[in-house]
Structures are given as structure tokens and as C-alpha cells.
Scaffold this active site. Structure first.
Site, PDB file in Angstrom:
ATOM      1  N   LYS A 175       0.831  -1.214   0.000  1.00  0.00           N
ATOM      2  CA  LYS A 175       0.000   0.000   0.000  1.00  0.00           C
ATOM      3  C   LYS A 175       0.858   1.253   0.000  1.00  0.00           C
ATOM      4  O   LYS A 175       0.474   2.262  -0.589  1.00  0.00           O
ATOM      5  CB  LYS A 175      -0.982  -0.005   1.183  1.00  0.00           C
ATOM      6  N   LYS A 190      -3.715 -10.720  -7.011  1.00  0.00           N
ATOM      7  CA  LYS A 190      -5.019 -11.024  -6.410  1.00  0.00           C
ATOM      8  C   LYS A 190      -6.100 -10.076  -6.924  1.00  0.00           C
ATOM      9  O   LYS A 190      -5.819  -8.923  -7.248  1.00  0.00           O
ATOM     10  CB  LYS A 190      -4.937 -11.010  -4.876  1.00  0.00           C
ATOM     11  N   LYS A 202     -10.518  -4.847  -5.083  1.00  0.00           N
ATOM     12  CA  LYS A 202     -11.380  -3.721  -5.458  1.00  0.00           C
ATOM     13  C   LYS A 202     -10.567  -2.458  -5.711  1.00  0.00           C
ATOM     14  O   LYS A 202     -10.936  -1.622  -6.504  1.00  0.00           O
ATOM     15  CB  LYS A 202     -12.449  -3.472  -4.400  1.00  0.00           C
TER      16      LYS A 202
HETATM   17  P1  TYM Z   1     -10.426  -6.882   3.112  1.00  0.00           P
HETATM   18  O1  TYM Z   1     -11.508  -5.911   3.408  1.00  0.00           O
HETATM   19  O2  TYM Z   1      -9.368  -6.490   2.143  1.00  0.00           O
HETATM   20  O3  TYM Z   1     -11.029  -8.236   2.615  1.00  0.00           O
HETATM   21  C1  TYM Z   1     -12.087  -8.880   3.316  1.00  0.00           C
HETATM   22  C2  TYM Z   1     -11.890 -10.380   3.260  1.00  0.00           C
HETATM   23  O4  TYM Z   1     -11.828 -10.819   1.898  1.00  0.00           O
HETATM   24  C3  TYM Z   1     -10.652 -11.586   1.695  1.00  0.00           C
HETATM   25  N1  TYM Z   1     -10.163 -11.337   0.310  1.00  0.00           N
HETATM   26  C4  TYM Z   1      -9.885 -12.304  -0.571  1.00  0.00           C
HETATM   27  N2  TYM Z   1      -9.945 -13.641  -0.485  1.00  0.00           N
HETATM   28  C5  TYM Z   1      -9.609 -14.350  -1.581  1.00  0.00           C
HETATM   29  N3  TYM Z   1      -9.211 -13.788  -2.754  1.00  0.00           N
HETATM   30  C6  TYM Z   1      -9.123 -12.451  -2.884  1.00  0.00           C
HETATM   31  N4  TYM Z   1      -8.758 -11.919  -4.054  1.00  0.00           N
HETATM   32  C7  TYM Z   1      -9.475 -11.638  -1.761  1.00  0.00           C
HETATM   33  N5  TYM Z   1      -9.518 -10.303  -1.543  1.00  0.00           N
HETATM   34  C8  TYM Z   1      -9.938 -10.143  -0.272  1.00  0.00           C
HETATM   35  C9  TYM Z   1      -9.659 -11.065   2.735  1.00  0.00           C
HETATM   36  O5  TYM Z   1      -8.648 -12.009   3.020  1.00  0.00           O
HETATM   37  C10 TYM Z   1     -10.568 -10.816   3.915  1.00  0.00           C
HETATM   38  O6  TYM Z   1     -10.799 -12.002   4.650  1.00  0.00           O
HETATM   39  N6  TYM Z   1      -7.562  -6.278   7.156  1.00  0.00           N
HETATM   40  C11 TYM Z   1      -8.762  -6.916   6.645  1.00  0.00           C
HETATM   41  C12 TYM Z   1     -10.035  -6.475   7.364  1.00  0.00           C
HETATM   42  C13 TYM Z   1      -9.989  -6.660   8.834  1.00  0.00           C
HETATM   43  C14 TYM Z   1     -10.092  -7.904   9.533  1.00  0.00           C
HETATM   44  C15 TYM Z   1     -10.049  -7.560  10.922  1.00  0.00           C
HETATM   45  C16 TYM Z   1     -10.239  -9.229   9.114  1.00  0.00           C
HETATM   46  C17 TYM Z   1      -9.888  -5.671   9.767  1.00  0.00           C
HETATM   47  N7  TYM Z   1      -9.931  -6.215  11.002  1.00  0.00           N
HETATM   48  C18 TYM Z   1     -10.149  -8.563  11.910  1.00  0.00           C
HETATM   49  C19 TYM Z   1     -10.310 -10.218  10.107  1.00  0.00           C
HETATM   50  C20 TYM Z   1     -10.263  -9.866  11.473  1.00  0.00           C
HETATM   51  C21 TYM Z   1      -8.917  -6.538   5.185  1.00  0.00           C
HETATM   52  O7  TYM Z   1      -8.419  -5.529   4.736  1.00  0.00           O
HETATM   53  O8  TYM Z   1      -9.758  -7.349   4.478  1.00  0.00           O
END
Ligand code: TYM
Length: 334
Positions: free
Chosen positions: A114, A196, A199
Site C-alpha cells: 500500500k 489477487k 477492489k
Molecule cells: P479486506 O476488506 O481487504 O477483505 C475482506 C476479506 O476478503 C478476503 N479477500 C480475498 N480472499 C480471496 N481472494 C481475494 N482476491 C481476496 N480479496 C480479499 C480477505 O482475506 C478478507 O478475509 N484487514 C482486513 C479487514 C480486517 C479484519 C479484521 C479481518 C480488519 N480487522 C479482523 C479479520 C479480522 C482486510 O483488509 O480485508
């Protein structure tokens, strides 16, 4: 809540949810629902680490919540809420900042990625992001955290922080396990299958399937996905496009890779992609219908997150109170 074990997970409302979010996270959340007490939230505070348009962020937040509800993630005793509505997240996040080393944070892949993509805004929140994420998890004494593969490193640092704190102060935090599904844990871009699906990287609209796309658009994006030079439907490291489509197909249908490969022996890429498109469309059709309906019912969404924040708060402030006491803060004078 009952004495079942607890799972917890959050999703950033940084844009429309993608097929990656759905297959890597949401679908597993749904699968684990009967076995666990479930706590789900939008990670709206995390989203501020990248500059947001305020009106758009509010809109995206309601959309992600509507998606949670469309998938029935609030059923039974489950808790669904917005992270920013329970201030204990930010408060424990600060304490954990003080128990996390800058060296650890600077090794985080997501921070490095990032910072490279937003070189004009490498803010302190982006750097300490994993401490807030650890707070999200540890406040609820979660046993397991269902996430996609990209979050594995953040789960590891959460465990390190929890163990470090427990070693000093006794057993304050439960040390959580990551739950990463076999299929769909890393959905790749349809046009760039070595990166990957994300969005925030949707410069090429055909690369990313958004859950807000209409069903025809979704099918067309899959039919236009890049494939590889020969015409054998088999997963292999030198065939990232086909491997990605096979893994999407398996995640949607529940079939194993061997079963899926067996099904497409002698089938050309065109027919294979049409089959993947159909499976994804049929999977998403009911979710999308329900999503459109719930999104119009703001009062319903608000009632769920009001109740969710109250119930989440009861658990979170209990843990925060324990932490404050352990580290030596004096109790507030009432
Ligand atoms: P985020 O918002 O980027 O994504 C949410 C969830 O989607 C999964 N994910 C994917 N899985 C498979 N293939 C992909 N291309 C893909 N893109 C996203 C992510 O692994 C995630 O499970 N930091 C986290 C949000 C967060 C969180 C937490 C998660 C904040 N606090 C506490 C678990 C526990 C994030 O940015 O996910």
C-alpha cells in the site's frame, strides 16, 4: 452468547465487494455459522488508512452491511456491527501500538504494497493497521478468524502480540487461529491472474468481478478471462489463468480440483469458461436479489447495527477494562 467457540471477521467497506471477498471470506463465514458464535463487522476505521470520499464511504459501508445481511450473516445470536460504533477498538488499538515493534510493522507485506501504491499518503494509520486489526480480534477473545490468504500475515502478528501481552500480564487474550478455506482463498484477477483480485486495483473493469455487477456482466467478464496457450483444463503454475478459473469453480461448486479437472477433460476453453460463468452466476443470483431488496431498507440495516454495537460493546469493554487494569491505568473516578 452460547458456550460455542467464537469466530470473528471484518471486511473493509473500501469499495464494492469482489468475488474474492465473497469466495475467500463471506462464503466461509456462512459455512461456519452453525458451529460457532459469530461476530462480523465492517472495518470502517481501517478504510481511513487510504484517502476516502466521505459520501462514498458511507454508501459503501451500507452496501457491505446489506451484503452481510443478504447472506444471512446476522441470523440467530450472531452480531453484525460497524467497527467505528464500538470505541473499544480504537482504544485497545492504542494500547497494542505500545506492544508492537516498528520492525515487525515494517515487514508487513500489505504495508509495503500500500505504501508503494499510495506513495503520497504513507500515514501512521497505514503503518499501525495490524495493531488495530489485532484489537478487533482480541477484544472478542475470538477462537478463529476466517479470512483469505492475503490476511495470513496479519493473523500471525495478532498471535505474536497476544502472546507477548499474555507473557507479561498473564492470560488476558485468547490466541486466535486463522481459518483459510481450501478453495477460493486467493482469487486472482481475471485479466492479470498473477495478482489477487482486488477492489482497489480495478483500473481494468474486466479484471475484477464486483458483486454489484449485473449477472450478464459477471458472465461476460468470466468468458473474457485470459487463458493460457494450450487448451487443456488443468491447474498448473505455468497456467495461472486456467488455475484461477478452476479454483473459482471449485469454491463455488464445492468440488475438488481433481473432480473439476475430470469433468473438463477434452472440453475446450470456451465451453469451460461458459460452465464457470454459469456456476458463478447461479451462486450469486439469490444473494444479489436479496442484497438489492435489503439495500433499500435502511431502517432495517440500522436496527441490526444498533443492536450489534450494543452487544459487541458489552464484550469488548469487558476485555478493554481488564487490559487497562493489567497495564496499570487507574479506574475512572465516578
Ligand atoms: P479486506 O476488506 O481487504 O477483505 C475482506 C476479506 O476478503 C478476503 N479477500 C480475498 N480472499 C480471496 N481472494 C481475494 N482476491 C481476496 N480479496 C480479499 C480477505 O482475506 C478478507 O478475509 N484487514 C482486513 C479487514 C480486517 C479484519 C479484521 C479481518 C480488519 N480487522 C479482523 C479479520 C479480522 C482486510 O483488509 O480485508
Amino acid at each position: 452468547m452460547s458456550d460455542k467457540k467464537t469466530i470473528l471477521s471484518l471486511m473493509q467497506p473500501s469499495g464494492d465487494a469482489t468475488l474474492g471477498n465473497y469466495l475467500g471470506a463471506l462464503k466461509n463465514w456462512q459455512k461456519l455459522e452453525d458451529e460457532f458464535n459469530c461476530i462480523y463487522a465492517i472495518a470502517d476505521l481501517h478504510t481511513l488508512t487510504v484517502r476516502q470520499d466521505p459520501a462514498q464511504l458511507r454508501k459503501n459501508s451500507m452496501q457491505v452491511l446489506a451484503l452481510f445481511l443478504a447472506m444471512g450473516l446476522n441470523k440467530g445470536d450472531n452480531i453484525v456491527f460497524a467497527q467505528s460504533h464500538v470505541s473499544a477498538h480504537a482504544e485497545l488499538g492504542w494500547v497494542l501500538d505500545c506492544f508492537t515493534y516498528t520492525g515487525e510493522l515494517s515487514r508487513m507485506t500489505q504495508f509495503k504494497d500500500k505504501s508503494a501504491r499510495h506513495a503520497d499518503n504513507i500515514n501512521a494509520g497505514l503503518f499501525t493497521y495490524p495493531c488495530l486489526m489485532a484489537a478487533d480480534i482480541l477484544l472478542y477473545q475470538a477462537d478463529m478468524v476466517p479470512v483469505g490468504e492475503d490476511q495470513r500475515q496479519h493473523l500471525e502478528i495478532t498471535r505474536d502480540i497476544a502472546e507477548r501481552f499474555n507473557n507479561i500480564y498473564g492470560d488476558v487474550f485468547k490466541v486466535p487461529e486463522a481459518y483459510i478455506g481450501k478453495a477460493g482463498a486467493r482469487v486472482m484477477g481475471l485479466q492479470e491472474p498473477t495478482r489477487k483480485m482486488s477492489k482497489s486495483e480495478s483500473a481494468n473493469a474486466n479484471n475484477v468481478i464486483l458483486l454489484s455487477d449485473d449477472l450478464n456482466q459477471i458472465a461476460n467478464k468470466i468468458k473474457r478471462a485470459v487463458t493460457d496457450s494450450d487448451s487443456v483444463v488443468k491447474a498448473s503454475p505455468d497456467k495461472p489463468g486456467i488455475t484461477n478459473l478452476l479454483s473459482i469453480y471449485c469454491a463455488v461448486t464445492g468440488k475438488t480440483l481433481e473432480e473439476a479437472e475430470g469433468e473438463f477433460v477434452g472440453v475446450g476453453y470456451g465451453a469451460f469458461k461458459a460452465a464457470v460463468a454459469e456456476a458463478v452466476v447461479e451462486e450469486l443470483r439469490p444473494v444479489k436479489e436479496e442484497y438489492e431488496r435489503i439495500l433499500k431498507d435502511k431502517a432495517y440495516i440500522n436496527s441490526v447495527i444498533k443492536d450489534g454495537a450494543e452487544r459487541a460493546g458489552r464484550i469488548a469493554y469487558r476485555t478493554l477494562g481488564k487490559v487497562y487494569k493489567k497495564v496499570g491505568l487507574i479506574p475512572p473516578v465516578r
